[in-house]
Design an enzyme around this catalytic site. Structure first.
Site, PDB file in Angstrom:
ATOM      1  N   GLU A 264       0.870  -1.172   0.000  1.00 28.65           N
ATOM      2  CA  GLU A 264       0.000   0.000   0.000  1.00 28.65           C
ATOM      3  C   GLU A 264       0.906   1.220   0.000  1.00 28.65           C
ATOM      4  O   GLU A 264       1.750   1.370   0.883  1.00 28.65           O
ATOM      5  CB  GLU A 264      -0.898   0.011   1.234  1.00 28.65           C
ATOM      6  N   CYS A 301      -3.509   7.388   5.236  1.00 32.09           N
ATOM      7  CA  CYS A 301      -3.440   7.045   3.820  1.00 32.09           C
ATOM      8  C   CYS A 301      -4.771   7.296   3.121  1.00 32.09           C
ATOM      9  O   CYS A 301      -4.828   7.324   1.883  1.00 32.09           O
ATOM     10  CB  CYS A 301      -3.018   5.591   3.643  1.00 32.09           C
TER      11      CYS A 301
END
Length: 506
Positions: A264, A301
């Site tokens: 990620e 994020c």
């Protein structure tokens, strides 16, 4: 107790590499003790022990692994306030945030214990034999998922518990039957050691093989590359920068036997404000937006780094309210001095762009704190300048003012893959939203209606993933029960006697 040790084979290892200390986020002062990076020997030994542990660990029952995960959760809680206070010092995050994240970490571990007991992760399938079928008989076919092997996990900077040593990657890999080797993040080494000791103790309490878990310290460019290149490692879980993730992907692909990297990496999480929604509740949306933007100093994020809307009275109301709300937002300590400086530099670059208008700023802070910021640019400038598409890690966002809703589609097509995409709509917007849904589905792993992506629920239906560069594999998620699928592979058994079948297929 924190001693400044790597943890390998159920024991402490001092390390012989470069020495470093944790840094108190708020003051910049070094914290005791010092750690020494794992040596090449330490890394090789941890990998070899994980390889040896794989066979006995994969053969443990679902109930045994579930109990192991639950014991880890219990042990983390038992560390008590020492874990919370150390984590606060190393990250600058609040007590409430750390205690909440500790709870989420335990919830993840217990979720995968539930998954193991349920058994659906095995995806068991059976096609019974049809010996009389013409023109050819069908054999007896049975399928179940099996673990990949030892997994290297890279702890994240922004979630020192939930995406770190005992985070979702570790929990899902251990649940799958894979030993785990964690590369600790240098920003919170004491936090990492406390959690690592909780896992190590759980492994001993539950009778797991000594190589089932290891915690290694040192520079990511050295330790990380060595781990991913080692033949014992069969998969990688990573949360961090695009540069770090793609470097690991290259190493994994260049191995004689390539392995999957589930990384990620980068997302700006666009927020679309549809005309009807702005007309009805521009002020309400603006206040919620600023709350999402400034949560945790914007170090999520899933932070809303981009807002797309049509020029007009509704957008003006949104911007006016957002600007006022932003003034009341205090500057917040950021995770590290490097992250803070990178954020300051990125905001300065936006403020100096000839075509960008500054909408507002939060309260000023000291050199360790990030000041929230909001900017505006027209759609044509945004579409023509790919640099404006880059993630700013912190509490800053860019509003794209469009001439009409036709630009909604153009912006979506210009963006890279995202973790989330939020749509704020009213009943009058449903037709337009429906026409754009295929583009949003291609764009992101999670689409939110009338909300923001900064809340990631640990649940069965959650997807925390998306097309590159949000993640390296858009078919996967790092949050939710489906995360276990990353570390499993299907195996078919044809015409096997029952006594030789895996227990789940008997």
């Amino acid at each position: 107790m924190i001693k400044g040790c790597n943890l390998i084979g159920g024991a402490e290892s001092a390390g012989t590499g470069s020495q470093f200390r944790a840094i108190e986020a708020a003051s910049g002062h070094p914290l005791e003790p010092a750690w020494k990076a794992a040596s090449d020997y330490d890394i090789a030994r941890a990998c070899d022990l994980a390889a040896e542990a794989f066979a006995p660990y994969r053969q443990t029952s679902a109930e045994e692994r579930a109990a192991f995960l639950e014991t880890i959760a219990d042990n983390i809680l038992a560390v008590g306030d020492e874990l919370v206070t150390r984590c606060m010092a190393e990250t600058g995050l609040s007590r409430g945030r750390i205690e909440g994240e500790r709870g989420r970490t335990m919830t993840q571990l217990r979720l995968f214990a539930e998954v193991l007991r349920d058994g659906t992760h095995l995806d068991i399938r059976h096609d019974a034999a049809l010996p009389a079928r013409s023109p050819a008989p069908r054999p007896d076919l049975r399928l179940t998922n099996q673990p990949l092997g030892p997994v290297a996990v890279f702890a994240a900077s922004n979630f020192p518990l939930a995406f770190s040593v005992a985070g979702g990657d570790t929990a899902s890999a251990l649940a799958a039957g894979c030993p785990v080797l964690v590369k600790a993040h240098s920003a919170h080494p004491g936090t990492s050691e406390l959690v690592g000791r909780a896992i190590m103790a759980a492994a001993s309490q539950c009778g797991m093989p000594e190589g089932v878990f290891a915690l290694l310290y040192g520079p990511g460019s050295i330790i990380g590359q060595a781990l991913v290149a080692h033949p014992a490692i069969k998969a990688v879980g990573f949360t961090g920068s695009r540069g770090g993730g793609t470097a690991l992907m290259r190493t994994a692909a260049a191995r004689p036997c390539p392995i999957p990297v589930y990384a990620e990496m980068s997302s700006i999480n666009p927020v679309y404000l549809f005309p009807g929604a702005l007309a009805e509740r521009a002020e309400e949306i603006a206040k919620e937006f600023i709350g999402s933007l400034t949560l945790g100093a914007g170090q999520f994020c899933t932070n809303p780094g981009l807002v797309i809307a049509v020029e007009g009275e509704g957008l003006d109301r949104f911007l006016s309210t957002a600007s006022e709300a932003l003034k009341a937002a205090p500057a917040q300590v950021m995770l590290t001095s490097g992250i803070c400086q990178s954020y300051i530099d990125s905001v300065k670059k936006l403020s100096e762009h000839a075509s960008i208008t500054e909408i507002g700023r939060g309260a000023e802070g000291n050199s360790a704190e990030g000041q929230a910021a909001l900017f505006k640019v027209d759609a044509e400038t945004f579409l023509a300048d790919p640099e404006l598409h880059a993630e700013v890690f912190g509490a800053a966002s860019l509003v794209i003012a469009c001439n009409n809703t036709e630009s909604f589609s153009r912006v979506a097509e210009a963006l890279e893959g995202q973790l989330t995409c939020a749509l704020h709509i009213a009943d009058s917007d449903h037709s337009l939203a429906a026409s754009l849904m295929p583009k949003f589905e291609d764009l992101a792993g999670r689409i939110i209606c009338n909300g923001f992506g900064t809340g990631v629920e640990v649940a069965h239906a959650m997807v925390h993933g998306g097309p590159f560069p949000a993640t390296s594999d858009s078919r996967s998620t790092s949050v939710g029960s489906l995360a276990i699928a990353r570390f499993l592979r299907p195996v078919c058994y044809q015409d096997f006697p029952v006594t030789l079948l895996p227990e789940a297929l008997k």
